[in-house]
Design a protein around this motif. Structure first.
Motif, PDB file in Angstrom:
ATOM      1  N   MET A   1       5.943  -3.709 -16.177  1.00  0.00           N
ATOM      2  CA  MET A   1       7.088  -3.796 -15.279  1.00  0.00           C
ATOM      3  C   MET A   1       6.950  -5.006 -14.382  1.00  0.00           C
ATOM      4  N   THR A   2       8.056  -5.660 -14.148  1.00  0.00           N
ATOM      5  CA  THR A   2       8.068  -6.804 -13.255  1.00  0.00           C
ATOM      6  C   THR A   2       9.055  -6.535 -12.127  1.00  0.00           C
ATOM      7  N   TYR A   3       8.679  -6.988 -10.963  1.00  0.00           N
ATOM      8  CA  TYR A   3       9.535  -6.876  -9.789  1.00  0.00           C
ATOM      9  C   TYR A   3       9.725  -8.261  -9.200  1.00  0.00           C
ATOM     10  N   ASN A   4      10.937  -8.507  -8.715  1.00  0.00           N
ATOM     11  CA  ASN A   4      11.269  -9.776  -8.097  1.00  0.00           C
ATOM     12  C   ASN A   4      11.290  -9.600  -6.584  1.00  0.00           C
ATOM     13  N   VAL A   5      10.575 -10.461  -5.902  1.00  0.00           N
ATOM     14  CA  VAL A   5      10.489 -10.416  -4.445  1.00  0.00           C
ATOM     15  C   VAL A   5      11.256 -11.616  -3.897  1.00  0.00           C
ATOM     16  N   ILE A   6      12.278 -11.341  -3.105  1.00  0.00           N
ATOM     17  CA  ILE A   6      13.029 -12.384  -2.406  1.00  0.00           C
ATOM     18  C   ILE A   6      12.518 -12.380  -0.968  1.00  0.00           C
ATOM     19  N   TYR A   7      11.943 -13.480  -0.528  1.00  0.00           N
ATOM     20  CA  TYR A   7      11.297 -13.568   0.780  1.00  0.00           C
ATOM     21  C   TYR A   7      11.812 -14.795   1.529  1.00  0.00           C
ATOM     22  N   ASP A   8      11.549 -14.853   2.824  1.00  0.00           N
ATOM     23  CA  ASP A   8      11.926 -16.014   3.629  1.00  0.00           C
ATOM     24  C   ASP A   8      10.836 -17.067   3.480  1.00  0.00           C
ATOM     25  N   GLY A   9      11.130 -18.103   2.717  1.00  0.00           N
ATOM     26  CA  GLY A   9      10.167 -19.165   2.445  1.00  0.00           C
ATOM     27  C   GLY A   9       9.934 -20.107   3.607  1.00  0.00           C
ATOM     28  N   ASN A  10      10.646 -19.899   4.714  1.00  0.00           N
ATOM     29  CA  ASN A  10      10.449 -20.724   5.907  1.00  0.00           C
ATOM     30  C   ASN A  10       9.684 -19.987   7.000  1.00  0.00           C
ATOM     31  N   CYS A  11       9.418 -18.718   6.794  1.00  0.00           N
ATOM     32  CA  CYS A  11       8.749 -17.880   7.794  1.00  0.00           C
ATOM     33  C   CYS A  11       7.245 -17.869   7.544  1.00  0.00           C
ATOM     34  N   ILE A  56      13.811  -8.616  -0.062  1.00  0.00           N
ATOM     35  CA  ILE A  56      14.459  -7.804  -1.085  1.00  0.00           C
ATOM     36  C   ILE A  56      13.503  -7.677  -2.267  1.00  0.00           C
ATOM     37  N   LEU A  57      13.381  -6.479  -2.784  1.00  0.00           N
ATOM     38  CA  LEU A  57      12.592  -6.217  -3.978  1.00  0.00           C
ATOM     39  C   LEU A  57      13.556  -5.715  -5.048  1.00  0.00           C
ATOM     40  N   ILE A  58      13.489  -6.328  -6.233  1.00  0.00           N
ATOM     41  CA  ILE A  58      14.387  -5.980  -7.331  1.00  0.00           C
ATOM     42  C   ILE A  58      13.558  -5.598  -8.545  1.00  0.00           C
ATOM     43  N   ASP A  59      13.895  -4.485  -9.153  1.00  0.00           N
ATOM     44  CA  ASP A  59      13.271  -4.076 -10.404  1.00  0.00           C
ATOM     45  C   ASP A  59      13.863  -4.958 -11.498  1.00  0.00           C
ATOM     46  N   ALA A  60      13.056  -5.819 -12.104  1.00  0.00           N
ATOM     47  CA  ALA A  60      13.553  -6.770 -13.095  1.00  0.00           C
ATOM     48  C   ALA A  60      14.079  -6.073 -14.344  1.00  0.00           C
ATOM     49  N   ASP A  61      13.569  -4.879 -14.650  1.00  0.00           N
ATOM     50  CA  ASP A  61      14.039  -4.141 -15.825  1.00  0.00           C
ATOM     51  C   ASP A  61      15.338  -3.390 -15.560  1.00  0.00           C
ATOM     52  N   ALA A  62      15.621  -3.127 -14.315  1.00  0.00           N
ATOM     53  CA  ALA A  62      16.849  -2.423 -13.909  1.00  0.00           C
ATOM     54  C   ALA A  62      17.314  -3.049 -12.589  1.00  0.00           C
ATOM     55  N   PRO A  63      17.927  -4.249 -12.650  1.00  0.00           N
ATOM     56  CA  PRO A  63      18.250  -5.005 -11.439  1.00  0.00           C
ATOM     57  C   PRO A  63      19.126  -4.281 -10.425  1.00  0.00           C
ATOM     58  N   GLN A  64      19.772  -3.205 -10.829  1.00  0.00           N
ATOM     59  CA  GLN A  64      20.553  -2.435  -9.864  1.00  0.00           C
ATOM     60  C   GLN A  64      19.642  -1.656  -8.923  1.00  0.00           C
ATOM     61  N   ARG A  66      17.172  -1.705  -6.221  1.00  0.00           N
ATOM     62  CA  ARG A  66      16.758  -2.678  -5.199  1.00  0.00           C
ATOM     63  C   ARG A  66      16.321  -1.949  -3.934  1.00  0.00           C
ATOM     64  N   TRP A  67      15.397  -2.584  -3.255  1.00  0.00           N
ATOM     65  CA  TRP A  67      14.936  -2.112  -1.950  1.00  0.00           C
ATOM     66  C   TRP A  67      15.026  -3.293  -1.008  1.00  0.00           C
ATOM     67  N   GLN A  68      15.270  -3.014   0.256  1.00  0.00           N
ATOM     68  CA  GLN A  68      15.353  -4.112   1.217  1.00  0.00           C
ATOM     69  C   GLN A  68      14.693  -3.732   2.525  1.00  0.00           C
ATOM     70  N   GLY A  69      14.195  -4.769   3.198  1.00  0.00           N
ATOM     71  CA  GLY A  69      13.574  -4.575   4.499  1.00  0.00           C
ATOM     72  C   GLY A  69      12.297  -3.763   4.407  1.00  0.00           C
ATOM     73  N   SER A  70      12.151  -2.815   5.329  1.00  0.00           N
ATOM     74  CA  SER A  70      10.923  -2.016   5.350  1.00  0.00           C
ATOM     75  C   SER A  70      10.794  -1.165   4.091  1.00  0.00           C
ATOM     76  N   ASP A  71      11.917  -0.778   3.491  1.00  0.00           N
ATOM     77  CA  ASP A  71      11.855  -0.019   2.239  1.00  0.00           C
ATOM     78  C   ASP A  71      11.237  -0.860   1.124  1.00  0.00           C
ATOM     79  N   ALA A  72      11.549  -2.167   1.106  1.00  0.00           N
ATOM     80  CA  ALA A  72      10.952  -3.072   0.113  1.00  0.00           C
ATOM     81  C   ALA A  72       9.452  -3.193   0.349  1.00  0.00           C
ATOM     82  N   ALA A  73       9.055  -3.332   1.602  1.00  0.00           N
ATOM     83  CA  ALA A  73       7.622  -3.442   1.920  1.00  0.00           C
ATOM     84  C   ALA A  73       6.883  -2.173   1.489  1.00  0.00           C
ATOM     85  N   GLU A  74       7.483  -1.006   1.742  1.00  0.00           N
ATOM     86  CA  GLU A  74       6.863   0.256   1.338  1.00  0.00           C
ATOM     87  C   GLU A  74       6.757   0.352  -0.178  1.00  0.00           C
ATOM     88  N   GLU A  75       7.810  -0.053  -0.882  1.00  0.00           N
ATOM     89  CA  GLU A  75       7.792   0.036  -2.345  1.00  0.00           C
ATOM     90  C   GLU A  75       6.736  -0.895  -2.928  1.00  0.00           C
TER      91      GLU A  75
END
Length: 138
Positions: A1-11, A56-64, A66-75
Motif C-alpha cells: 500500500m502506498t500513501y501520498n502525503v501533502i505537506y507544507d514544503g515551506n514550513c 493531507i494523507l491520501i490512500d493511493a489505492d483508493a484516492p477517495q 483521505r485524512w487531513q490535519g491531526s487525523d492525517a498525523a494520527e493515521e
C-alpha cells in the motif's frame, strides 16, 4: 500500500517531520508532495484553500480515502510499525483527542511564527509518482 502525503514544503516543522518519516520509511509506504506543487494538487482535486486545514494523507489505492490535519498525523502514526499502539492509546484517553486537535490547529495556524519559514520549498526524495495517482500520461 502506498500513501501520498501533502505537506507544507515551506514550513520548517513540517519539513523536519517529513524528513523524519522519510528516514523511517525510505519511500516504501509514503510518497510526498509539497502543497506548493499546484500540478500535483490539481491531479488530486485539491485547492490551495483545502491545504489551509493542514497536511493531507491520501490512500493511493483508493484516492477517495483521505485524512487531513491531526487525523492525517494520527493515521500516519497508526501505519508505522507499532504506531497503532500509541495512536489507539491516545484516542482512548478521554479528552486527549480533542486537546490534540486544538494543539494541531494552533501549530498549523502559527507554524511560520513558531518554527520559521524556509527560503526554498523542500522537495522530497520520494515524490508522489504517476503510478500512485493513476492520472499521468507521460
Amino acid at each position: 500500500m502506498t500513501y501520498n502525503v501533502i505537506y507544507d514544503g515551506n514550513c520548517n516543522l513540517c519539513v523536519t517531520l517529513v524528513q523524519l518519516l522519510e528516514s523511517l520509511d525510505s519511500g516504501k509506504m509514503f510518497e510526498y508532495a509539497p502543497m506548493q506543487n499546484e500540478e500535483t494538487l490539481s491531479r488530486f482535486g485539491i485547492t490551495p484553500k483545502d491545504c489551509e486545514m493542514g497536511m493531507i494523507l491520501i490512500d493511493a489505492d483508493a484516492p477517495q480515502r483521505r485524512w487531513q490535519g491531526s487525523d492525517a498525523a494520527e493515521e500516519i502514526g497508526r501505519l508505522l510499525p507499532i504506531g497503532i499502539i500509541f495512536v489507539e492509546a491516545y484516542r482512548a484517553l478521554p479528552g486527549v483527542k480533542w486537546a490534540g486537535d486544538r494543539i494541531y490547529e494552533q501549530i498549523r495556524d502559527n507554524r511560520y511564527t513558531l518554527f520559521g519559514k524556509r527560503t526554498a520549498t523542500y522537495q522530497s526524495g520520494y515524490p508522489i509518482s504517476c503510478s500512485s495517482q493513476g492520472t499521468c500520461s507521460d
